[in-house]
Design a protein around this motif. Structure first.
Motif, short mmCIF file in Angstrom:
data_model
loop_
_atom_site.label_atom_id
_atom_site.label_comp_id
_atom_site.label_asym_id
_atom_site.label_seq_id
_atom_site.Cartn_x
_atom_site.Cartn_y
_atom_site.Cartn_z
N UNK A 106 35.61 39.24 25.20
CA UNK A 106 35.69 37.73 25.22
C UNK A 106 36.62 37.26 26.24
N UNK A 107 37.58 37.95 26.81
CA UNK A 107 38.62 37.64 27.91
C UNK A 107 37.61 37.66 29.29
N UNK A 108 36.78 38.57 29.44
CA UNK A 108 35.98 38.56 30.71
C UNK A 108 35.12 37.52 30.64
N UNK A 109 34.72 37.27 29.47
CA UNK A 109 33.68 35.97 29.47
C UNK A 109 34.25 34.70 29.79
N UNK A 110 35.50 34.38 30.02
CA UNK A 110 36.11 33.26 30.65
C UNK A 110 35.96 33.21 32.10
N UNK A 111 35.81 34.55 32.94
CA UNK A 111 35.47 34.40 34.35
C UNK A 111 34.08 33.93 34.55
N UNK A 191 43.62 37.84 46.76
CA UNK A 191 44.74 38.30 46.32
C UNK A 191 45.07 39.83 45.76
N UNK A 192 46.05 40.32 46.14
CA UNK A 192 46.41 41.46 45.57
C UNK A 192 47.42 41.68 44.52
N UNK A 193 46.73 42.52 43.42
CA UNK A 193 47.27 42.70 42.14
C UNK A 193 47.66 44.13 42.07
N UNK A 194 49.03 44.35 42.11
CA UNK A 194 49.61 45.77 42.34
C UNK A 194 50.16 46.29 41.26
N UNK A 195 49.82 45.94 39.87
CA UNK A 195 50.32 46.43 38.70
C UNK A 195 49.63 46.88 37.56
N UNK A 196 48.18 47.30 38.12
CA UNK A 196 47.45 47.76 36.99
C UNK A 196 47.90 49.25 36.52
N UNK A 197 47.90 49.29 35.11
CA UNK A 197 48.40 50.87 34.43
C UNK A 197 47.18 51.59 34.11
N UNK A 217 46.92 44.75 28.93
CA UNK A 217 47.78 44.52 30.04
C UNK A 217 46.70 44.44 31.11
N UNK A 218 45.99 45.28 31.34
CA UNK A 218 45.07 45.42 32.64
C UNK A 218 44.06 44.46 32.64
N UNK A 219 43.48 44.06 31.29
CA UNK A 219 42.31 43.14 31.28
C UNK A 219 42.90 41.74 31.67
N UNK A 220 44.35 41.31 31.20
CA UNK A 220 44.83 40.18 31.35
C UNK A 220 45.13 39.84 33.01
N UNK A 223 41.74 39.41 34.60
CA UNK A 223 40.93 38.27 34.20
C UNK A 223 41.92 36.99 34.77
N UNK A 224 43.02 37.10 34.76
CA UNK A 224 43.94 36.08 35.90
C UNK A 224 43.33 35.79 37.03
#
Length: 227
Positions: A106-111, A191-197, A217-220, A223-224
């Protein structure tokens, strides 16, 4: 470890050196490969081909259901008296995994579909992409491990792929240097997102104290950045 009843690893080659060390330690500990029975993916055309089998099954919660079954069976084998409890717990956790899978979808569907493109720090999110309909454009380190250094040609090819596909972000795991990703971002404007877990949990009071919270967390974060 040598005195343990069970020693659980991911498998698919992820901990091969560790498995060899455990065997050499003696004690006859039973090594349980949680991913046993799963089929490794073949990279799609245009993806980094990697240099080994991709062991990151856990980034698809539906594949983790196999982990749960393998672990349940192993526990029941060494402790038959607890078999019913292990089965009950496995069923409950599988239901949580199914709920997580629905939530991620559902989250990915918003992309917007045109923006569902992943550029990772290393080859890691193929199973996640397959499950949720994303495309892996490339990786800063085009291999399964993170110890290799990309060549200048590989970095140039990744830069061109980002510009060609319009990928919006590069995702880097906590604990890995974002330096090369930041260099590419400076050239491409992403953008660089450097905090995936995806390889680690937080402490109990952090944002990802469990596997399920880690995936949330990683999905958010993904998606963001892509939405």
């Amino acid at each position: 470890v040598a005195d343990a009843d069970l020693f659980i690893v991911n498998g698919a080659g992820l901990e091969q050196t560790l498995e060899d060390t455990v065997r050499e330690a003696g004690g006859g500990v039973r090594v349980v490969r949680a991913s046993e029975g799963l089929t490794t993916r073949t990279p799609r055309p245009g993806e980094p081909q990697g240099d080994a089998v991709d062991p990151h099954f856990w980034l698809d919660p539906t594949l983790v259901e196999t982990y749960v079954e393998n672990i349940r069976a192993a526990f029941a084998a060494v402790d038959p008296a607890g078999a019913a409890t292990y089965a009950e717990n496995a069923t409950a956790y599988t239901e949580e995994l199914e709920a997580l899978d629905r939530w991620i979808a559902a989250q990915v569907d918003t992309i917007p579909p045109a923006r569902r493109k992943l550029v990772m720090n290393h080859v890691s999110h193929g199973y996640f992409a397959d499950r949720y309909g994303l495309t892996v454009v490339g990786a800063v380190i085009p291999s399964i491990g993170t110890d290799d250094a990309p060549t200048a040609r590989q970095l140039t090819d990744l830069t061109r792929a980002i510009e060609k596909t319009g990928a919006a972000a590069i995702f880097v795991e906590l604990g890995q240097s974002p330096r090369l990703a930041e260099q590419i971002a400076a050239e491409t404007g992403v953008t660089v997102v450097a905090d995936l877990r995806d390889h680690s949990l937080s402490g109990p009071d952090g944002e990802a104290p469990t596997y399920i919270e880690m995936m949330r967390h990683d999905t958010r974060r993904i998606v963001e950045a892509l939405r």
